[in-house]
Write an enzyme that holds these catalytic residues in place. Structure first.
Site, PDB file in Angstrom:
ATOM      1  N   ARG A   1      -0.843 -13.589   5.218  1.00  0.00           N
ATOM      2  CA  ARG A   1      -0.807 -14.617   4.041  1.00  0.00           C
ATOM      3  C   ARG A   1      -0.139 -14.063   2.786  1.00  0.00           C
ATOM      4  O   ARG A   1      -0.271 -14.935   1.658  1.00  0.00           O
ATOM      5  CB  ARG A   1      -2.332 -14.894   3.825  1.00  0.00           C
ATOM      6  CG  ARG A   1      -2.519 -15.803   4.923  1.00  0.00           C
ATOM      7  CD  ARG A   1      -4.258 -15.831   5.172  1.00  0.00           C
ATOM      8  NE  ARG A   1      -4.874 -14.787   5.815  1.00  0.00           N
ATOM      9  CZ  ARG A   1      -6.104 -14.635   6.022  1.00  0.00           C
ATOM     10  NH1 ARG A   1      -6.923 -15.266   5.507  1.00  0.00           N
ATOM     11  NH2 ARG A   1      -6.337 -13.425   6.539  1.00  0.00           N
TER      12      ARG A   1
ATOM     13  N   GLN B   1      -2.674   2.131  15.379  1.00  0.00           N
ATOM     14  CA  GLN B   1      -3.065   1.189  16.023  1.00  0.00           C
ATOM     15  C   GLN B   1      -1.651   0.112  16.305  1.00  0.00           C
ATOM     16  O   GLN B   1      -1.129  -0.604  15.570  1.00  0.00           O
ATOM     17  CB  GLN B   1      -3.989   0.154  15.562  1.00  0.00           C
ATOM     18  CG  GLN B   1      -4.433  -1.352  16.344  1.00  0.00           C
ATOM     19  CD  GLN B   1      -5.289  -2.130  15.505  1.00  0.00           C
ATOM     20  OE1 GLN B   1      -4.997  -2.297  14.379  1.00  0.00           O
ATOM     21  NE2 GLN B   1      -5.951  -3.003  16.351  1.00  0.00           N
TER      22      GLN B   1
ATOM     23  N   ASN C   1      18.860  18.719 -34.842  1.00  0.00           N
ATOM     24  CA  ASN C   1      18.936  17.495 -35.081  1.00  0.00           C
ATOM     25  C   ASN C   1      19.952  16.915 -34.018  1.00  0.00           C
ATOM     26  O   ASN C   1      21.115  17.567 -34.021  1.00  0.00           O
ATOM     27  CB  ASN C   1      19.497  17.117 -36.408  1.00  0.00           C
ATOM     28  CG  ASN C   1      19.567  15.899 -36.544  1.00  0.00           C
ATOM     29  OD1 ASN C   1      18.425  14.947 -36.974  1.00  0.00           O
ATOM     30  ND2 ASN C   1      20.633  15.198 -36.763  1.00  0.00           N
TER      31      ASN C   1
ATOM     32  N   ALA D   1      -6.511  -0.547   8.519  1.00  0.00           N
ATOM     33  CA  ALA D   1      -5.363  -0.960   7.316  1.00  0.00           C
ATOM     34  C   ALA D   1      -4.168  -1.111   8.481  1.00  0.00           C
ATOM     35  O   ALA D   1      -2.985  -1.167   7.882  1.00  0.00           O
ATOM     36  CB  ALA D   1      -5.015   0.128   6.600  1.00  0.00           C
TER      37      ALA D   1
ATOM     38  N   ARG E   1      12.100   9.423 -19.200  1.00  0.00           N
ATOM     39  CA  ARG E   1      12.038   9.582 -17.826  1.00  0.00           C
ATOM     40  C   ARG E   1      11.333  10.606 -17.219  1.00  0.00           C
ATOM     41  O   ARG E   1      11.036  11.534 -18.215  1.00  0.00           O
ATOM     42  CB  ARG E   1      13.412   9.104 -17.248  1.00  0.00           C
ATOM     43  CG  ARG E   1      13.858   7.730 -17.666  1.00  0.00           C
ATOM     44  CD  ARG E   1      15.499   7.490 -17.303  1.00  0.00           C
ATOM     45  NE  ARG E   1      15.774   8.068 -16.033  1.00  0.00           N
ATOM     46  CZ  ARG E   1      17.035   8.643 -15.453  1.00  0.00           C
ATOM     47  NH1 ARG E   1      17.930   8.548 -16.352  1.00  0.00           N
ATOM     48  NH2 ARG E   1      17.078   8.956 -14.333  1.00  0.00           N
TER      49      ARG E   1
HETATM   50  C1  UD1 Z   1     -12.484  -9.990   8.427  1.00  0.00           C
HETATM   51  C2  UD1 Z   1     -14.024 -10.143   9.035  1.00  0.00           C
HETATM   52  C3  UD1 Z   1     -14.794 -11.207   8.424  1.00  0.00           C
HETATM   53  C4  UD1 Z   1     -15.111 -10.903   6.994  1.00  0.00           C
HETATM   54  C5  UD1 Z   1     -13.695 -10.484   6.100  1.00  0.00           C
HETATM   55  C6  UD1 Z   1     -14.042  -9.897   5.059  1.00  0.00           C
HETATM   56  C7  UD1 Z   1     -13.348  -9.761  11.249  1.00  0.00           C
HETATM   57  C8  UD1 Z   1     -13.048 -10.329  12.719  1.00  0.00           C
HETATM   58  N1  UD1 Z   1     -13.546 -10.429  10.359  1.00  0.00           N
HETATM   59  O1  UD1 Z   1     -11.840 -11.275   8.249  1.00  0.00           O
HETATM   60  O2  UD1 Z   1     -15.969 -11.582   9.021  1.00  0.00           O
HETATM   61  O3  UD1 Z   1     -15.765 -11.685   6.287  1.00  0.00           O
HETATM   62  O4  UD1 Z   1     -12.807  -9.552   6.848  1.00  0.00           O
HETATM   63  O5  UD1 Z   1     -13.038  -9.518   4.114  1.00  0.00           O
HETATM   64  O6  UD1 Z   1     -13.410  -8.428  11.334  1.00  0.00           O
HETATM   65  N2  UD1 Z   1      -7.097  -5.070  10.788  1.00  0.00           N
HETATM   66  C9  UD1 Z   1      -6.707  -3.905  11.380  1.00  0.00           C
HETATM   67  N3  UD1 Z   1      -6.360  -4.047  12.910  1.00  0.00           N
HETATM   68  C10 UD1 Z   1      -6.120  -5.433  13.668  1.00  0.00           C
HETATM   69  C11 UD1 Z   1      -6.738  -6.318  12.585  1.00  0.00           C
HETATM   70  C12 UD1 Z   1      -6.997  -6.109  11.587  1.00  0.00           C
HETATM   71  O7  UD1 Z   1      -6.647  -2.815  11.146  1.00  0.00           O
HETATM   72  O8  UD1 Z   1      -5.826  -5.643  14.676  1.00  0.00           O
HETATM   73  C13 UD1 Z   1      -7.405  -4.792   9.379  1.00  0.00           C
HETATM   74  C14 UD1 Z   1      -6.322  -5.482   8.226  1.00  0.00           C
HETATM   75  O9  UD1 Z   1      -5.303  -4.626   7.927  1.00  0.00           O
HETATM   76  C15 UD1 Z   1      -7.622  -5.615   7.097  1.00  0.00           C
HETATM   77  C16 UD1 Z   1      -8.792  -5.700   7.770  1.00  0.00           C
HETATM   78  O10 UD1 Z   1      -8.561  -4.812   9.246  1.00  0.00           O
HETATM   79  O11 UD1 Z   1      -7.496  -4.645   6.162  1.00  0.00           O
HETATM   80  C17 UD1 Z   1      -9.430  -7.003   8.056  1.00  0.00           C
HETATM   81  O12 UD1 Z   1      -8.530  -7.982   8.907  1.00  0.00           O
HETATM   82  P1  UD1 Z   1      -8.202  -9.404   8.236  1.00  0.00           P
HETATM   83  O13 UD1 Z   1      -7.207 -10.165   9.295  1.00  0.00           O
HETATM   84  O14 UD1 Z   1      -7.946  -9.385   6.928  1.00  0.00           O
HETATM   85  O15 UD1 Z   1      -9.753 -10.119   8.829  1.00  0.00           O
HETATM   86  P2  UD1 Z   1     -10.286 -11.395   7.745  1.00  0.00           P
HETATM   87  O16 UD1 Z   1      -9.872 -12.448   8.668  1.00  0.00           O
HETATM   88  O17 UD1 Z   1     -10.046 -11.417   6.216  1.00  0.00           O
HETATM   89 CA    CA Z   2      -9.162  -9.874   4.904  1.00  0.00          CA
END
Ligand code: UD1
Ligand code: CA
Length: 462
Positions: A16, A72, A377, A10, A333
């Site tokens: 995007r 991270q 009331n 995460a 609320r």
């Molecule tokens: C990733 C997969 C892809 C898969 C897709 C499915 C890799 C290289 N690619 O691509 O094969 O089809 O998910 O949805 O894994 N994140 C970190 N640290 C980082 C980078 C990313 O925690 O340094 C987390 C992001 O927050 C995200 C997840 O890893 O929740 C996936 O990263 P994202 O950049 O969305 O990967 P995709 O390009 O979707």
């Molecule tokens: Ca993704």
């Protein structure tokens, strides 16, 4: 038996999404993606859930103060994220880890259970989904049916791997922590993006003679990722329709069902009735026989049996007792509690206020930090002046009291049981039980001679 934990990736920014929020805090039906995943996985893993956080980690920690997180600081890729987390998981005594992308929020306990059962004997298993168009997903490359590699869309070459089959990597994996610990340092950054891809572990594990399986989960949309607003809205709609259908099947009466949004955390009992458009978020509960009419929004609120919430009412952290009537156009609320058969009408706002059984505040009123007894009331236009600019003060009103219209109750103040307050009063001192309080200027009538008709018209026209 091997001890298995969950690791949610995460840390990414979610460029995007075009939002300042970390992607995993983007909401579906009012719930952040990360919350949905934790909610779905908690029945299987309890506390054994970790998340790698980086971008916006303070916001994530604030939203999920009890979640175990691993930082991270620099997002160098999914491979780097997992590698960095492994020592913590090992130290905590785990030997196997279920890894999920944090942007895949609809993965359910059922999907995970079935995946884990099929992956039982593997050193590494990957969940895959069959798509018509593999889009930007990592492509699964197989040879004679066996998984050989995951190749990211950017790096895929038809000349090298052939036409893509449409089978993609869902971003859900289970692996031995020892195997990952040995192999991840061998991952090299992608030439195209400079990132360390976790997905490279497939080819490395095969080379090292490990058992690797790709488990095809069919066309299950719940395994798709969210990278853009368009994908978020699409998956949110799938989830919404599924929830509405489930409640309908259980016997909840949902009119205009396409326009009803119910959180996956909410509970609606069979025999409740809801008319769309309507939004019910958070851990709201609607009991059997309760009726929620169109254009209402409920957040973390409890509506007891037989209560009716009329159109355009907004409830947040409120509790509405049996047989109560609320709205139209009411606002309850946090801390608003209505006991049985109480009525709150149009343009009435309650905050941290207890309205006793059978009491009524039907028109144009603000009640804040108040405790009101039974069968009292509250007249139209009553205001509790609870805030002195610095502190909030309470107003206590006994049972069977009558607060005349347009009364200002300057808190802290108490009105005793059966007391009566004359309309237009500004009450600054306590009113004992069964006393009549009138706190307004006495009316005086003066002689008044109307002006002649022509003059009146001239004055009006000038
Ligand atoms: C990733 C997969 C892809 C898969 C897709 C499915 C890799 C290289 N690619 O691509 O094969 O089809 O998910 O949805 O894994 N994140 C970190 N640290 C980082 C980078 C990313 O925690 O340094 C987390 C992001 O927050 C995200 C997840 O890893 O929740 C996936 O990263 P994202 O950049 O969305 O990967 P995709 O390009 O979707
Ligand atoms: Ca993704």
């Amino acid at each position: 038996m091997e001890k298995c934990c969950v690791l949610i990736l995460a840390a990414g920014k979610g460029t995007r999404m075009h939002s300042a929020k970390p992607k995993v805090l983007q909401e579906l039906l009012g719930e952040p993606m990360l919350g949905l995943l934790v909610h779905n996985l908690a029945p299987l893993f309890g506390e054994a859930i970790y998340a790698v956080c980086g971008h916006g980690r303070e916001k994530i920690a604030k939203a999920f103060p009890n979640l175990k997180t691993i930082v991270q600081a620099e997002q160098l890729g999914t491979g780097h994220a997992v590698q960095l987390a492994l020592p913590t998981l090992r130290e905590a005594g785990y030997s196997r880890v279920l890894i999920l992308n944090g942007d895949t929020p609809l993965v359910t306990a059922d999907v995970v259970s079935s995946f884990l059962a099929q992956a039982k004997d593997a050193d590494l298993a990957v969940a895959t989904v069959q798509l018509k168009d593999p889009g930007a997903y990592g492509r699964i490359v197989r040879e004679a049916g066996a998984i050989k590699a995951i190749v990211e869309a950017k790096d895929y070459s038809v000349a090298q791997y052939g036409e893509p089959s449409g089978e993609i990597n869902a971003g859900v994996y289970v692996c031995s922590i020892d195997v990952a610990h040995t192999l991840l340092p061998q991952v090299t950054p992608s030439i195209k993006s400079g990132e360390y891809y976790f997905t490279d572990i497939v080819a490395l594990a095969l080379k090292a003679g490990k058992k690797v399986v790709g488990i095809n989960c069919g066309r299950d949309e719940r395994l798709l990722g969210i990278n853009s607003p368009k994908e978020l809205v699409h998956l949110e709609e799938c989830l919404r329709a599924e929830i509405v259908e489930r409640f309908l099947n259980q016997g909840v009466l949902l009119h205009a069902k396409e326009l009803i949004r119910i959180s996956p955390l909410a509970q609606i009992a069979p025999g409740a009735e809801i008319t769309g458009p309507c939004e019910i978020y958070g851990a709201s509960v609607v009991e059997s026989g309760a009726k929620i009419m169109s254009h209402c929004v409920l957040q973390d609120s409890l509506v007891h049996a037989g209560a009716e919430i009329r159109s355009f009412s907004h409830l947040q952290g409120a509790e509405v007792g049996e047989g109560c009537l609320v709205g139209p156009f009411a606002r309850l609320r946090p801390g608003a509690v209505l006991e049985q058969d109480a009525h709150v009408g149009n343009f009435v706002e309650l905050k941290k206020t207890h309205l006793g059984a059978g009491s009524k505040a039907n028109h144009l009123t603000y009640l804040g930090d108040a405790v009101i007894g039974e069968r009292t009331n509250i007249g139209a236009g009553t205001i509790t002046c609870n805030y002195d600019g610095k502190y909030k003060h309470p107003t206590i009103i006994g049972s069977e009291a009558f607060i005349g219209s347009n009364t200002a109750l300057v808190a802290p103040v108490k009105v005793g049981e059966g007391a009566l307050i004359g309309a237009g009063s500004t009450i600054t001192r306590d009113v004992p039980a069964e006393q009549l309080a009138v706190a307004r200027a006495r009316q005086k009538n003066y002689d008044h001679k109307p002006l002649p008709k022509e003059t009146t018209q001239e004055t009006q026209n000038s």
